[in-house]
Design an enzyme around this catalytic site. Structure first.
Site, short mmCIF file in Angstrom:
data_model
loop_
_atom_site.label_atom_id
_atom_site.label_comp_id
_atom_site.label_asym_id
_atom_site.label_seq_id
_atom_site.Cartn_x
_atom_site.Cartn_y
_atom_site.Cartn_z
N ARG A 186 0.70 -1.33 0.05
CA ARG A 186 0.02 -0.10 -0.18
C ARG A 186 0.84 1.27 -0.13
O ARG A 186 1.88 1.27 0.60
CB ARG A 186 -0.96 0.00 1.33
CG ARG A 186 -2.05 -0.84 0.98
CD ARG A 186 -3.03 -0.84 2.16
NE ARG A 186 -3.17 0.23 2.95
CZ ARG A 186 -3.94 0.32 4.21
NH1 ARG A 186 -4.79 -1.01 4.42
NH2 ARG A 186 -3.97 1.17 4.93
N ARG B 206 0.01 8.39 10.45
CA ARG B 206 -1.33 7.66 10.74
C ARG B 206 -1.62 7.19 12.06
O ARG B 206 -2.57 7.27 12.77
CB ARG B 206 -1.53 6.58 9.69
CG ARG B 206 -1.66 6.74 8.10
CD ARG B 206 -1.24 5.58 7.37
NE ARG B 206 -1.90 4.31 7.69
CZ ARG B 206 -1.87 3.17 7.31
NH1 ARG B 206 -0.44 3.01 6.67
NH2 ARG B 206 -2.48 2.35 7.89
#
Ligand code: AP5
Length: 218
Positions: A160, A171
């Site tokens: 990803r 994140r």
């Protein structure tokens, strides 16, 4: 059952959601997967979402809430669902309660998956995803038998875009700031069950299924 999974990036939400959804015959609704599908199909939604995702930021609430409302109104979600990656802000959590009330449905349980940051980084850095069936693999913890080829469908694997080290750090920070407050929200609603997400995938599945059974019989 109507189930929400909450946990930091890499806690194993997607892995467990795939297994639990198959076992309970309910749809796995992952907002991350829906956004990534739109990014690869180059839709307008995908174009909007990609900027935020690649920076490790959340896609704005208005866009995300409208997308989930549409998904939960589909007939296959009426008997239950497992929501993975939504809600992620208090606004989303409050809106989910409203949407479910409109559909005459209720959440049964919110599973909070907990593990330490070093393990999260190890899991995210080694993650690979099948480009055909979406099965989640890991280079060390759950490798395919032939490198870069999914054991289940034979397609190739990819990494990803948001699994780069600097984006992973952001994140995790965004999770602490914007998503962790949901723990208090769902504790007050008496919906929270905390799962130790360390150990093997099978061990975590066992704990998750036990928590679901306890919630069902409560
Ligand atoms: P999303 O796709 O939801 O990503 P995430 O929440 O950051 O979580 P991940 O998918 O990274 O991790 P996971 O917990 O599912 O772990 P996995 O099972 O894959 O969201 C991506 C982006 O979309 C967001 O950053 C945001 O921009 C946007 N977005 C999505 N929803 C949004 C929302 N509601 N609002 C706004 N924006 C939103 O496991 C990780 C790895 O570990 C795998 O390789 C797996 O094989 C391995 N593994 C799993 N379990 C174990 C275990 N027990 N032992 C060893 N390895 C394990």
């Amino acid at each position: 059952m109507h189930v929400v999974l909450v946990g930091p990036p890499g806690a194993g939400k997607g892995t467990q959601a795939q297994l639990i959804a198959a076992r309970l015959h309910i749809p796995h609704v992952s907002t991350g997967d829906i956004f990534r599908g739109n990014v690869s199909e180059m839709t307008e939604l995908g174009r909007q979402a990609a900027t935020f995702m690649n920076a490790g930021e959340l896609v704005p609430d208005a866009v995300t809430i409208a997308m989930v409302r549409d998904r939960l109104a589909k007939p296959d979600a009426h008997a239950g669902f497992i929501l993975d990656g939504f809600p992620r802000t208090l606004v989303q959590a409050e809106q989910l309660q409203t949407t479910l009330a409109e559909l005459d449905e209720n959440l049964d349980v919110v599973l909070q998956m907990k593990t330490d940051d070093d393990e999260l980084v190890r899991r995210l850095s080694g993650r690979r995803v099948c480009q055909g069936c979406g099965r989640i693999w890991h280079l060390d913890y759950d490798p395919t038998s032939v490198a870069n080829s999914c054991d289940e469908c034979g397609y190739g694997l990819s990494q990803r875009d948001d699994d780069r080290p600097e984006t992973i750090r952001r994140r995790l920070q965004v999770y602490r700031e914007q998503t962790e407050p949901l723990v208090d929200f769902y504790t007050e609603l008496k919906l929270l069950a905390v799962i130790d997400a360390t150990g093997t995938v099978d061990e975590v599945t066992l704990r998750s299924v036990q928590a679901l059974m306890e919630a069902r019989s409560a």
